[in-house]
Scaffold this motif. Structure first.
Motif, PDB file in Angstrom:
ATOM      1  N   ALA A 120     -13.608  16.440  -5.063  1.00  0.00           N
ATOM      2  CA  ALA A 120     -13.231  17.810  -5.396  1.00  0.00           C
ATOM      3  C   ALA A 120     -13.855  18.192  -6.732  1.00  0.00           C
ATOM      4  N   GLY A 121     -14.677  19.213  -6.729  1.00  0.00           N
ATOM      5  CA  GLY A 121     -15.343  19.663  -7.941  1.00  0.00           C
ATOM      6  C   GLY A 121     -14.388  20.435  -8.832  1.00  0.00           C
ATOM      7  N   SER A 122     -13.951  19.803  -9.919  1.00  0.00           N
ATOM      8  CA  SER A 122     -12.951  20.399 -10.806  1.00  0.00           C
ATOM      9  C   SER A 122     -13.538  21.529 -11.641  1.00  0.00           C
ATOM     10  N   ILE A 123     -12.876  22.681 -11.590  1.00  0.00           N
ATOM     11  CA  ILE A 123     -13.232  23.842 -12.405  1.00  0.00           C
ATOM     12  C   ILE A 123     -11.964  24.358 -13.058  1.00  0.00           C
ATOM     13  N   ALA A 140       0.271  24.462  -7.626  1.00  0.00           N
ATOM     14  CA  ALA A 140       0.446  24.427  -9.074  1.00  0.00           C
ATOM     15  C   ALA A 140       0.053  23.066  -9.615  1.00  0.00           C
ATOM     16  N   ASN A 141      -0.411  23.075 -10.870  1.00  0.00           N
ATOM     17  CA  ASN A 141      -0.724  21.818 -11.542  1.00  0.00           C
ATOM     18  C   ASN A 141      -0.356  21.931 -13.008  1.00  0.00           C
ATOM     19  N   CYS A 142      -0.396  20.818 -13.701  1.00  0.00           N
ATOM     20  CA  CYS A 142      -0.132  20.727 -15.136  1.00  0.00           C
ATOM     21  C   CYS A 142       1.332  21.103 -15.414  1.00  0.00           C
ATOM     22  N   GLY A 143       1.615  22.007 -16.325  1.00  0.00           N
ATOM     23  CA  GLY A 143       2.982  22.396 -16.625  1.00  0.00           C
ATOM     24  C   GLY A 143       3.683  21.394 -17.525  1.00  0.00           C
ATOM     25  N   LEU A 176     -18.691  26.832  -0.445  1.00  0.00           N
ATOM     26  CA  LEU A 176     -17.839  25.652  -0.368  1.00  0.00           C
ATOM     27  C   LEU A 176     -16.385  26.060  -0.149  1.00  0.00           C
ATOM     28  N   PRO A 177     -15.647  25.274   0.629  1.00  0.00           N
ATOM     29  CA  PRO A 177     -14.202  25.492   0.685  1.00  0.00           C
ATOM     30  C   PRO A 177     -13.599  25.177  -0.679  1.00  0.00           C
ATOM     31  N   TRP A 178     -12.408  25.715  -0.943  1.00  0.00           N
ATOM     32  CA  TRP A 178     -11.834  25.515  -2.269  1.00  0.00           C
ATOM     33  C   TRP A 178     -10.320  25.457  -2.219  1.00  0.00           C
ATOM     34  N   CYS A 179      -9.757  24.959  -3.303  1.00  0.00           N
ATOM     35  CA  CYS A 179      -8.318  24.957  -3.515  1.00  0.00           C
ATOM     36  C   CYS A 179      -8.054  25.621  -4.864  1.00  0.00           C
ATOM     37  N   GLY A 180      -6.915  26.310  -4.987  1.00  0.00           N
ATOM     38  CA  GLY A 180      -6.618  27.017  -6.227  1.00  0.00           C
ATOM     39  C   GLY A 180      -5.222  26.717  -6.738  1.00  0.00           C
ATOM     40  N   MET A 181      -5.109  26.444  -8.031  1.00  0.00           N
ATOM     41  CA  MET A 181      -3.826  26.131  -8.652  1.00  0.00           C
ATOM     42  C   MET A 181      -3.631  26.908  -9.938  1.00  0.00           C
ATOM     43  N   MET A 182      -2.416  27.379 -10.131  1.00  0.00           N
ATOM     44  CA  MET A 182      -2.028  27.953 -11.413  1.00  0.00           C
ATOM     45  C   MET A 182      -1.110  26.968 -12.131  1.00  0.00           C
ATOM     46  N   SER A 183      -1.006  27.141 -13.448  1.00  0.00           N
ATOM     47  CA  SER A 183      -0.068  26.369 -14.244  1.00  0.00           C
ATOM     48  C   SER A 183       1.064  27.297 -14.663  1.00  0.00           C
ATOM     49  N   ILE A 204     -10.093  24.562  -8.167  1.00  0.00           N
ATOM     50  CA  ILE A 204      -9.861  25.491  -9.270  1.00  0.00           C
ATOM     51  C   ILE A 204      -8.444  25.242  -9.789  1.00  0.00           C
ATOM     52  N   GLU A 205      -8.301  24.833 -11.052  1.00  0.00           N
ATOM     53  CA  GLU A 205      -6.989  24.407 -11.527  1.00  0.00           C
ATOM     54  C   GLU A 205      -6.642  24.960 -12.906  1.00  0.00           C
ATOM     55  N   THR A 206      -5.328  24.976 -13.173  1.00  0.00           N
ATOM     56  CA  THR A 206      -4.759  25.366 -14.468  1.00  0.00           C
ATOM     57  C   THR A 206      -5.103  26.806 -14.836  1.00  0.00           C
TER      58      THR A 206
END
Length: 317
Positions: A108-111, A210-213, A171-178, A150-152
């Motif tokens: 997973a390509g972290s952005i 969601a991630n981090c927090g 590319l397919p992707w995943c998205g996360m908010m903090s 896509i994170e934080t």
């Protein structure tokens, strides 16, 4: 052809994402204030070794060491002209680690976020953010990333920009908010609002969450708001391993492997499909999470009170 993440989600009840990148690299020698992403070029063996440790601990999905490798953030290290090279190296190191896994593991390509405040509060426009993310995304794809991660993120505008970048890269992707302790992101977005945003995107993610927090209990309570919004996409939960403290020359987080294992089981029983850890989550945490997910039977959907009480009971031991 269906992407690897979607195929595995179609075969499995849950997938285990990896643990922390930055905090583990600090404990492997990265100096405070140094840029973790640059280690893809200066210390590739250590980055590759961390990926291998995560895979050995049971990760089905590993993140590239490229969280802050956009031009805006790299400008602080005077490396803004090396975006493509750093992201390419990050993806290739993860791909090399996966090649010897002996089982399917997703790269997973972290952005991460741009590091700037989005307009109209700040000065960064969605168009500019899209350009920053697209530059990363194209290099991560070239290096062998299966998906974009896509994170934080804290602003709706930044999530929309990330979606456009993923579409541009194909590319397919995943998205996360903090989310903050009050249940909203730093820019005021609530979990139900994020769920509605995701459903309206022309190029939606395979999964989101969601991630981090501030810790596992708070993040699970936030993620439960996605299900309440009625979204049927696979959900992601990747919390910090509690709160950090400085000990013996490194960062130590107060959530033990036992706590993170309890989190993983609660997340699974809540219906979350992709479960992992963010800051402070070591390979030891991840191994305990994998063991708990495999060995402990599924239970009823936990209530908010059950989530808080079961994790708190372990945190206060």
């Amino acid at each position: 052809m269906t992407d690897l993440l979607s195929r595995l989600l179609g075969q499995r009840q849950w997938l285990l994402a990896d643990g922390a990148t930055g905090t583990n690299l600090y404990n492997m020698g990265l100096a405070p204030g140094d840029v973790p992403d640059l280690w893809c070029e200066t210390h590739p063996d250590r980055v590759r070794d961390l990926h291998r440790q995560m895979i050995a601990s049971g990760a089905d999905l590993i993140l590239t060491n490229s969280f802050g490798a956009n031009a805006s953030r790299l400008r602080l290290a005077r490396a803004q002209d090396r975006v493509a090279a750093i992201n390419l190296a990050a993806a290739r190191l993860a791909r090399e680690a996966v090649e010897h896994a002996g089982r399917p593991v997703i790269v997973a390509g972290s952005i991460g976020p741009t590091g700037e405040i989005m307009a109209p509060v700040g000065h960064l426009t969605e168009t500019q953010a899209t350009q920053l993310f697209t530059e990363q995304a194209l290099a991560l794809k070239q290096g062998g990333a299966d998906i974009l991660w896509i994170e934080t993120v804290s602003a709706a505008e930044e999530m929309r920009a990330a979606s456009r970048a993923a579409e541009e890269a194909g590319l397919p992707w995943c998205g996360m908010m903090s989310f903050e302790p009050g249940g909203r992101s730093m820019m005021g977005v609530s979990p139900p609002q994020l769920a509605k945003l995701i459903d309206r995107l022309p190029y939606p993610p395979v999964a989101y969450g969601a991630n981090c927090g501030t810790g596992p209990s708070e993040l699970l309570l936030a993620v439960s708001g996605f299900a309440a919004a009625g979204c049927e996409r696979p959900l992601i939960a990747k919390p910090n391993a509690g709160v950090p403290r400085y000990q013996d020359g490194g960062l130590v987080y107060d959530a033990t492997p036992e706590v993170m294992a309890e989190f993983a089981v609660l997340a699974r029983d809540l219906g979350i499909r992709i479960i992992g850890g963010c800051c402070g989550t070591t390979p030891a945490h991840l191994a305990a999470m994998r063991d708990a997910l495999e060995q402990r039977p599924s239970g009823p959907r936990p209530s908010s009170d059950a989530i808080s009480s079961r994790i708190e009971a372990l945190m206060t031991r």
